[in-house]
Enzyme design. Sequence first.
Site, mmCIF file in Angstrom:
data_model
loop_
_atom_site.group_PDB
_atom_site.id
_atom_site.type_symbol
_atom_site.label_atom_id
_atom_site.label_comp_id
_atom_site.label_asym_id
_atom_site.label_seq_id
_atom_site.Cartn_x
_atom_site.Cartn_y
_atom_site.Cartn_z
ATOM 1 N N ASP A 100 1.951 14.431 3.438
ATOM 2 C CA ASP A 100 0.533 14.272 3.806
ATOM 3 C C ASP A 100 0.301 12.880 4.382
ATOM 4 O OD1 ASP A 100 -2.199 14.566 4.094
ATOM 5 O OD2 ASP A 100 -2.638 14.244 1.973
ATOM 6 N N ASN A 146 8.434 2.860 1.886
ATOM 7 C CA ASN A 146 8.079 3.381 3.202
ATOM 8 C C ASN A 146 8.654 4.797 3.294
ATOM 9 O OD1 ASN A 146 8.540 4.176 5.982
ATOM 10 N ND2 ASN A 146 7.878 2.108 6.506
ATOM 11 N N ALA A 147 7.793 5.757 3.564
ATOM 12 C CA ALA A 147 8.210 7.160 3.526
ATOM 13 C C ALA A 147 9.335 7.446 4.520
ATOM 14 C CB ALA A 147 7.010 8.054 3.816
ATOM 15 N N PHE A 188 3.587 10.350 0.619
ATOM 16 C CA PHE A 188 2.239 9.865 0.970
ATOM 17 C C PHE A 188 1.272 10.350 -0.121
ATOM 18 C CE2 PHE A 188 4.490 10.717 4.990
ATOM 19 C CZ PHE A 188 4.455 9.476 5.603
ATOM 20 N N CYS A 194 -3.727 15.250 9.466
ATOM 21 C CA CYS A 194 -5.187 15.047 9.506
ATOM 22 C C CYS A 194 -5.604 14.431 10.834
ATOM 23 C CB CYS A 194 -5.640 14.188 8.332
ATOM 24 S SG CYS A 194 -4.854 12.583 8.263
ATOM 25 N N ASP A 251 4.477 6.348 -2.114
ATOM 26 C CA ASP A 251 3.448 5.785 -1.225
ATOM 27 C C ASP A 251 3.798 4.324 -0.985
ATOM 28 O OD1 ASP A 251 0.427 6.938 -0.454
ATOM 29 O OD2 ASP A 251 0.594 4.756 -0.357
ATOM 30 N N SER A 252 3.297 3.785 0.142
ATOM 31 C CA SER A 252 3.572 2.368 0.421
ATOM 32 C C SER A 252 2.518 1.454 -0.192
ATOM 33 C CB SER A 252 3.639 2.142 1.937
ATOM 34 O OG SER A 252 2.421 2.549 2.518
HETATM 35 N N1 SAH Z 1 -1.921 12.951 -0.283
HETATM 36 C C1 SAH Z 1 -2.964 12.003 -0.568
HETATM 37 C C2 SAH Z 1 -3.578 11.376 0.636
HETATM 38 C C3 SAH Z 1 -2.622 10.640 1.528
HETATM 39 S S1 SAH Z 1 -3.390 9.551 2.631
HETATM 40 C C4 SAH Z 1 -4.044 12.682 -1.391
HETATM 41 O O1 SAH Z 1 -4.167 13.908 -1.334
HETATM 42 O O2 SAH Z 1 -4.810 11.995 -2.064
HETATM 43 C C5 SAH Z 1 -2.051 8.743 3.345
HETATM 44 C C6 SAH Z 1 -1.312 7.812 2.420
HETATM 45 O O3 SAH Z 1 -0.171 7.355 3.141
HETATM 46 C C7 SAH Z 1 -2.040 6.548 1.987
HETATM 47 O O4 SAH Z 1 -2.059 6.519 0.584
HETATM 48 C C8 SAH Z 1 -1.190 5.401 2.536
HETATM 49 O O5 SAH Z 1 -1.089 4.315 1.617
HETATM 50 C C9 SAH Z 1 0.146 6.052 2.715
HETATM 51 N N2 SAH Z 1 1.056 5.501 3.740
HETATM 52 C C10 SAH Z 1 0.739 5.118 4.997
HETATM 53 N N3 SAH Z 1 1.870 4.771 5.669
HETATM 54 C C11 SAH Z 1 2.910 4.967 4.811
HETATM 55 C C12 SAH Z 1 4.324 4.813 4.926
HETATM 56 N N4 SAH Z 1 4.896 4.415 6.055
HETATM 57 N N5 SAH Z 1 5.085 5.109 3.862
HETATM 58 C C13 SAH Z 1 4.523 5.542 2.702
HETATM 59 N N6 SAH Z 1 3.196 5.698 2.550
HETATM 60 C C14 SAH Z 1 2.390 5.424 3.591
#
Ligand code: SAH
Length: 414
Positions: A318, A297-298, A250, A358, A271-272
């Site tokens: 995150d 997808n994470a 993420f 968060c 990230d997705s």
């Molecule tokens: N760590 C980052 C903030 C993350 S916010 C920083 O410090 O700047 C959450 C992120 O998760 C977003 O960028 C969103 O695009 C991503 N996201 C949401 N669902 C997801 C998934 N299923 N797989 C991968 N990424 C995802």
Amino acid sequence: MPARTSHSADHKNRGETSETSTVHAAAASAIIISARGAQRLKNGHVWVYRSDILSADGVTPGAVVRVKDPRGRQLGSALYSSSSQIAVRMISNGVVENFPALLRERIREAIAYRQDFVRNTNAYRVIFSEGDFLPGLIVDRYNEILSVQILTQAMDAEPVRAAVLAELTERVQPASIAERVEPHIRELEQLPARASGLLLGTKTSTIISMHGVQLHYDAGTGQKTGAFLDQRENYAAAAQYAHGEALDIFCYQGGFALHLARHCSKVIGVDSSRPALEVADRNAALNKLEIEWMEANAFDLLRDYSASGRQYDTIVLDPPAFAKNRKTLETALRGYKELNLRALKMLRAGGTLVTCSCSYHVSEKEFLEVISEAASDSRRTLRLLEIRGQAKDHPTVLSIPETGYLKCLILHVS
Ligand code: SAH
């Protein structure tokens, strides 16, 4: 550096100030709230829910109102919303005659607080709504650009907007001020639709820096294109423990990954969102760092990687807020458990897990419990290196629990 005003944080929600409020009766209309609502305010909270409003006769949307308990005792002054479930947000224990003047004073206090506590960056939250006793107003500074969000009827009133802009312009002297509009919030507050855009100046993009890391910022579109400034101090903390091969899951525009890269032999950011990864890639180039970015997808990626036995030394998790409300808490906790369980299986002994939530609705205690369960299920021992929250420019007021939402645990894994 301007001198701090004489009003301590403790004053903000309590006494009136000579400049902005008096004990004389003002023309403001009055709201009567229930004993339960009054008790909440006595405990230091600033919200009164609609269900605790006994009467709000003749009160107009966004008005500054006087608040009374059922016996007619004055509790202070507040901003009223005719549509939100949070009908009343207190701004003073006294009578406020000149709200724009009070607002300007609070902005000066918020700026002074940042001057005391924000270090090593030109990107931080200047005003954090209730956290600065300015409910409904958020202002972020991205180097010479300010980004403003207005979230309530009272803050949207024209004289209020004008006071906010005038004070910010005078104190911060930004090159430009951009307004970021969240259409669904305007709808909820029954405010007319409005486009995101510049309120001052012409500059929409810049480069921000934190702890010597540089990042692109672009206020050009209506989406959330800013950084997650609440994690800023956690990037530097995580970097202290990061080593070897690292995964930043993420990663968005690479906040953690960029900070980790100086301490790790290899960093992969996942990230997705393709647009986020494109900025992440430009950020890596800006800092002359080699980071691999993966669009995935994470959940799928962690399942595949842990099944195929991949191992790392540092993993950052995150995710976005899984629990949007109390009802989705159980599902959210399952989501956190799954992610952390898989990450723990992939960490080498002596590794570092940086895991965040968060979701306001997931308490620190619940989050620690879930991580602990994931540890026992994966037969790992976790030692707590740090329990962290949001950066100090997103202040958590103890009597207003909703001002604190971010949890960031740094753990040693064996
Ligand atoms: N760590 C980052 C903030 C993350 S916010 C920083 O410090 O700047 C959450 C992120 O998760 C977003 O960028 C969103 O695009 C991503 N996201 C949401 N669902 C997801 C998934 N299923 N797989 C991968 N990424 C995802």
